[in-house]
Write a protein that holds these residues in place. Structure first.
Motif, mmCIF file in Angstrom:
data_model
loop_
_atom_site.group_PDB
_atom_site.id
_atom_site.type_symbol
_atom_site.label_atom_id
_atom_site.label_comp_id
_atom_site.label_asym_id
_atom_site.label_seq_id
_atom_site.Cartn_x
_atom_site.Cartn_y
_atom_site.Cartn_z
ATOM 1 N N ALA A 409 38.681 44.068 48.307
ATOM 2 C CA ALA A 409 39.011 42.995 47.366
ATOM 3 C C ALA A 409 37.937 41.919 47.367
ATOM 4 O O ALA A 409 37.463 41.480 46.307
ATOM 5 N N THR A 410 37.541 41.476 48.540
ATOM 6 C CA THR A 410 36.518 40.425 48.622
ATOM 7 C C THR A 410 35.170 40.956 48.157
ATOM 8 O O THR A 410 34.380 40.227 47.539
ATOM 9 N N ALA A 412 34.743 43.209 45.818
ATOM 10 C CA ALA A 412 34.817 43.207 44.355
ATOM 11 C C ALA A 412 34.522 41.817 43.807
ATOM 12 O O ALA A 412 33.806 41.663 42.812
ATOM 13 N N GLU A 413 35.050 40.795 44.444
ATOM 14 C CA GLU A 413 34.785 39.419 44.012
ATOM 15 C C GLU A 413 33.305 39.093 44.131
ATOM 16 O O GLU A 413 32.711 38.461 43.236
ATOM 17 N N ALA A 416 31.335 40.922 41.387
ATOM 18 C CA ALA A 416 31.528 40.260 40.091
ATOM 19 C C ALA A 416 30.722 38.964 40.019
ATOM 20 O O ALA A 416 30.138 38.630 38.978
ATOM 21 N N ASP A 437 44.409 47.140 42.308
ATOM 22 C CA ASP A 437 44.008 45.828 41.817
ATOM 23 C C ASP A 437 42.510 45.596 41.936
ATOM 24 O O ASP A 437 41.935 44.811 41.187
ATOM 25 N N VAL A 438 41.856 46.287 42.886
ATOM 26 C CA VAL A 438 40.414 46.107 43.066
ATOM 27 C C VAL A 438 39.660 46.563 41.819
ATOM 28 O O VAL A 438 38.828 45.843 41.272
ATOM 29 N N HIS A 440 40.895 47.059 38.869
ATOM 30 C CA HIS A 440 41.332 46.230 37.748
ATOM 31 C C HIS A 440 40.584 44.905 37.735
ATOM 32 O O HIS A 440 40.216 44.387 36.666
ATOM 33 N N TYR A 441 40.319 44.358 38.904
ATOM 34 C CA TYR A 441 39.594 43.088 39.008
ATOM 35 C C TYR A 441 38.203 43.214 38.376
ATOM 36 O O TYR A 441 37.764 42.344 37.609
ATOM 37 N N LEU A 442 37.519 44.311 38.694
ATOM 38 C CA LEU A 442 36.187 44.493 38.130
ATOM 39 C C LEU A 442 36.251 44.757 36.627
ATOM 40 O O LEU A 442 35.464 44.203 35.851
ATOM 41 N N GLU A 444 38.437 43.787 34.486
ATOM 42 C CA GLU A 444 38.765 42.541 33.780
ATOM 43 C C GLU A 444 37.536 41.669 33.588
ATOM 44 O O GLU A 444 37.483 40.860 32.663
ATOM 45 N N ARG A 445 36.557 41.825 34.452
ATOM 46 C CA ARG A 445 35.335 41.017 34.386
ATOM 47 C C ARG A 445 34.178 41.777 33.748
ATOM 48 O O ARG A 445 33.011 41.418 33.917
#
Length: 718
Positions: A409-410, A412-413, A416, A437-438, A440-442, A444-445
Motif C-alpha cells: 500500500a505504501t 503504491a502511494e 503514484a 485496494d492497492v 485500485h489505488y494506482l 484511480e491515479r
C-alpha cells in the motif's frame, strides 16, 4: 441489397441512447428470470440484485406490459400511449413479430431511439431477416434509431444508465467499448469490476440492423468522457466507411480493435498467389493498420491496451526500462518486451551514478533495474524519479512482488507520487494483488496496474506504438523515377480490353508483361518464340544465360508443371529446355495448350512479390513480401488497401519479416524500399484505372544492383 442509410444518421441522432430524458421498457416482465425483468431492474437500481433507486437511472423509467399491474415497484402500463408522457428511449424485449408495429406506436409517443434486445431475427434465416428488415424500415420511416436486434443493450455509467440485461454495471471511466458480441461486454464488465477500472460507455451492437460500429465510433469520437475506444467486431457493414472514419478518429483518440471470425474461406478458389494468400483476415488487417487502429490478437491485449491508452500519454520512443524487486519477473518482462519489438534502454553513466546514490550497492546496475527484494517505498520512488527523467528512457514498467519486507500500500502511494512528476508513461504490475485496494489505488491515479507483468509490458507496447503512430509523417515524393518506364494507364486499359476481347481471362505472359510495363514497371529483356529454333534465335540475340518459360493459356503457375527452365547457357540447352517443358506439361496437365515459349535474360537476386486481388468487401488489396516459388509456403507477406499512400506502402514493406534479406544479407543486393513503394503505388493506380483486372502478380520482382527488375507477370481479368 444494402438499405440506404437513414436521413438522421448523424452522431447527434445517437444522443438518446446515452443521455435520454426518459426510458421505457417494453416487455417489462414480473418473471425474475425474464430478460424484460432484468432490463427494468438494471434501469431502476443500476444492477441486478440492488434495490437502491439512487444507483439507477435518475430520469423517469416506465414499465410497459400488456398485462398491466406492477413490476419491481413501478406501475406497468399496457402500452406506450398509456404512459401519457413523452418517452425518448425504449428498450424492447417482446417477440419479434410485434416489433415493427411497435415502431408506429413509439413514433406517436415521441420516441427517438430503440434498443431491441429481442432475438429471433436475421440469425434465424429468411423469415427472421424479413422481420428484421420490416422493423428497420418502419423505424427509419419515423426517424427512430435502433440498436440491435439481438443485443445486450447500452450502458452509460456517468449517466447511471444501464439499459441492458447484464448482471453487473461498470464504474464511470474513460474507455468506450463497442462489441458485436453481448457476451464479450458482460465479460469485460465483470473484469472491470474485479480489476476496478471504469468505462465511459458500453454498447452491444447485436445484428446492427440500423446503428452500426461507425455510427457509435463517430459519436464517441466527440465524447469528452471517452479517452480511448475499444471495439470487438466480426464484420463491418460498410468497410470502406469504417476505414475513413477510423483514420480520422485515430489521429485524435486511440482506437483498439479485436477482430473475430476471420476466415480464408474462398481463398482456395483464387488463381493468383496474391488471391490465395489474401482472404478476409488479410483485408481486415490491412484496413485496421491503414486506419491507425491498434489490432489486439487476444482479449488480454485488448483490455490491457485500452486501459493504458485511456490513462497514460503516448511514449516518445520505444526504449523501455523495467523496475522490479524480483529478478525472475524482471527477466520475463524483458522477454515479453522483446516479443513486442521494444528495446531495453541502455542506461547512461550519469543515470547509473544517480541510481547508485539511492539503491543498495548490490543492485543490478543494469536494465531491468532490480531494486532488491527488501525495497522500501522510498527506494521505488527515488528510482522512478531518476529513470523517468533520463533521456534514454521512453517508458517505465514497475513490478512488485509481495515479500515479508514489502509494504504494497505504501509502495503504491510512493509510486503514484513519483509518477505524477514524470514525463514518460508508466504501467505497473503488483503480482498476486488482483482486485485489491492497492491496484485500485494506482488505477484511480491513472497508472494502469495489472496482476501479471506481461500485461503491463503489453500495455506499454501499446503506448509506444501509439506514440509512433502520432509521429508518423507522410513519405515525400522520391526525387527520381528509379529508371522505371513512364506509366501509360490508357495503353494498359487498351491492352486489357484487347485481351478480354480475345477471350483471355488469364493473360499470356507476353500480354501480362505489356500491361504491367504500361503501368510503369521495369522488366528484364525478353522475346517470344513459337518453337525451339525460334527460341534459339531469341536467346542468342539476348545473350546467355537465359531462362526458358512456357506460354499456355491453360496453365496458371508455370513452375508447378515444370514450365520454367533456368540457367540455359547455349543453343542445345534451349532446344532441350523446350522439349522438356513440353514433356512435363503434357504429363502434369494433359490437354493444356502450349502456344510457345518466352526467352528471358536471366536475372538473379533476392525475389519479392507484389500483387493485387479484389476483396469482396474492401475492394483492391495490395500484397508485398518475400517472393519466388515458395511464396505460398513462407507466407511472409503484408497487405494494404488500395488506394494507399506512399507511407502505407513503406509500412507494409516494413512488416515483412525477411528484412535481413532486404538489407543485403549474405552479400545480396540491398532493396531500395522507396523504389518498391513506387512500384506498389503504380500497380495500385493500374487496378483503380482498370477495374476489369481482378488479380495480378509480379513474381518474382528481383532485387538487383541496378534496382528492381520484374521477371514474371500474371494478370487475371473478369
Amino acid at each position: 441489397m444494402r438499405a440506404p442509410r437513414p436521413e438522421n444518421s448523424s452522431a447527434e441522432s445517437l444522443r438518446p441512447f446515452f443521455q435520454p430524458a426518459s426510458v421505457a421498457v417494453v416487455g417489462a416482465s414480473r418473471d425474475p428470470d425474464a430478460v424484460g425483468h432484468a432490463v427494468l431492474e438494471n434501469l431502476l437500481f443500476g444492477q441486478k440484485g440492488s434495490r437502491d433507486r439512487e444507483a439507477g437511472f435518475p430520469g423517469p423509467v416506465y414499465a410497459v406490459n400488456r398485462s398491466g399491474g406492477e413490476v419491481l415497484g413501478v406501475p406497468a402500463y399496457e402500452s406506450l400511449a398509456a404512459i401519457g408522457a413523452p418517452v425518448e428511449l425504449i428498450v424492447v424485449a417482446i417477440p419479434p413479430r410485434f416489433i415493427a408495429g411497435l415502431m408506429d406506436e413509439a413514433a406517436a409517443c415521441g420516441v427517438k431511439a430503440a434498443i431491441v434486445i429481442s432475438a429471433g431475427f436475421g440469425e434465424l434465416g429468411t423469415e427472421g431477416q424479413a422481420l428484421q428488415d420490416a422493423m428497420r424500415d418502419r423505424a427509419r420511416a419515423h426517424g427512430i434509431r435502433v440498436v440491435g436486434p439481438n443485443c445486450l443493450g447500452v450502458m452509460r455509467p456517468d449517466q447511471k444508465l444501464n439499459a441492458s440485461f447484464g448482471a453487473g454495471a461498470p464504474e464511470p471511466g474513460a474507455i468506450g467499448l463497442l462489441s458485436q458480441s453481448g457476451a464479450l461486454v458482460t465479460g469485460v464488465v465483470s473484469y472491470a469490476e474485479r480489476e476496478r477500472f471504469g468505462l465511459s460507455t458500453a454498447v452491444s451492437l447485436g445484428a446492427k440492423a440500423d446503428v452500426d460500429d461507425e455510427d457509435v465510433l463517430e459519436y464517441l469520437a466527440h465524447d469528452d468522457a471517452t479517452k480511448a475506444l475499444a471495439i470487438y467486431v466480426e464484420a463491418f457493414k460498410e468497410p470502406r466507411r469504417f476505414v475513413k472514419l477510423a483514420a480520422a478518429i485515430s489521429a485524435k483518440k486511440p482506437l483498439v480493435a479485436i477482430k473475430g471470425g476471420t476466415s480464408a474461406a474462398g481463398a482456395a478458389a483464387a488463381s493468383s498467389h496474391t488471391g490465395s494468400l489474401a482472404g478476409s483476415h488479410a483485408a481486415y488487417d490491412a484496413a485496421l493498420a491503414q486506419a491507425g487502429v491498434l489490432q489486439a490478437r487476444t482479449v488480454g491485449e485488448f483490455l490491457a491496451w485500452s486501459r493504458a491508452l485511456s490513462a497514460q500519454p503516448p511514449a516518445h520512443g520505444k526504449h523501455l526500462c523495467i523496475v522490479t524487486n524480483a529478478g525472475g519477473p524482471g527477466v520475463i518482462a524483458a522477454d515479453v518486451a522483446d516479443r513486442y519489438g521494444l528495446e531495453l534502454a541502455r542506461l547512461a553513466p550519469s543515470t547509473l551514478e544517480k541510481l547508485d546514490a539511492v539503491l543498495p550497492n548490490v543492485w543490478s546496475r543494469n536494465n531491468p533495474v532490480d531494486v532488491i527484494g527488501d525495497a522500501t517505498p522510498e527506494r521505488y520512488r527515488d528510482a522512478l524519479a531518476i529513470l523517468g527523467e533520463a533521456d534514454e528512457v521512453d517508458g517505465l514498467v514497475v513490478i512488485m512482488t509481495v515479500q515479508a519486507m514489502t509494504d504494497p500500500a505504501t509502495t503504491a502511494e510512493a509510486i503514484a507520487q513519483a509518477v505524477a512528476e514524470l514525463r514518460v508513461p508508466v504501467t505497473a504490475s503488483f503480482i498476486g494483488l488482483i482486485g485489491t485496494d492497492v491496484g485500485h489505488y494506482l488505477d484511480e491515479r491513472g497508472i494502469p496496474e495489472f496482476n501479471l507483468p506481461e500485461h503491463a509490458v503489453s500495455a506499454m507496447a501499446a503506448l509506444m506504438r501509439r506514440g509512433e503512430q502520432l509521429r508518423r509523417e507522410e513519405a515525400p515524393e522520391p526525387a527520381t523515377d528509379f529508371g522505371m518506364p513512364t506509366p501509360d494507364l490508357a495503353k494498359a486499359a487498351a491492352l486489357v480490353a484487347e485481351g478480354r476481347a480475345a477471350g483471355q481471362r488469364i493473360f499470356d505472359l507476353d500480354r501480362a508483361r505489356a500491361v504491367l510495363e504500361s503501368a510503369g514497371l521495369r522488366y528484364n529483356q525478353s522475346g517470344t518464340a513459337d518453337d525451339a529454333e525460334q527460341a534459339v534465335s531469341v536467346a542468342e540475340a539476348l545473350g546467355y544465360p537465359v531462362v526458358v518459360k512456357l506460354i499456355s493459356p491453360d496453365v496458371v503457375h508455370k513452375s508447378d508443371v515444370g514450365g520454367v527452365v533456368l540457367d540455359v547457357v547455349d543453343a542445345d540447352g534451349v532446344r532441350e529446355a523446350c522439349a522438356s517443358i513440353r514433356a512435363r506439361v503434357e504429363a502434369a496437365q494433359p490437354g493444356a495448350r502450349i502456344t510457345g515459349f518466352t526467352i528471358e535474360e536471366q536475372v538473379k537476386g533476392t525475389e519479392v512479390i507484389v500483387g493485387v486481388s479484389r476483396d469482396p468487401d474492401f475492394g483492391p488489396l495490395m500484397m508485398v513480401g518475400l517472393g519466388g516459388v515458395f511464396v505460398e509456403v513462407y507466407k511472409d507477406v503484408a497487405f494494404r488497401l488500395v488506394p494507399m499512400t506512399r507511407r502505407d506502402a513503406l509500412d507494409a514493406i516494413g512488416e515483412v519479416k525477411a528484412q535481413a534479406l532486404f538489407d543485403g544479407a549474405r552479400k545480396r543486393p540491398v532493396l531500395n524500399r522507396e523504389e518498391l513503394a513506387e512500384a506498389m503505388l503504380r500497380l495500385g493506380a493500374l487496378v483503380e484505372a482498370v477495374p476489369a483486372i481482378e488479380e495480378l502478380d509480379v513474381n518474382p520482382f528481383v532485387i538487383t544492383e541496378k534496382g528492381l527488375i520484374a521477371i514474371d507477370a500474371r494478370v487475371i481479368v473478369g
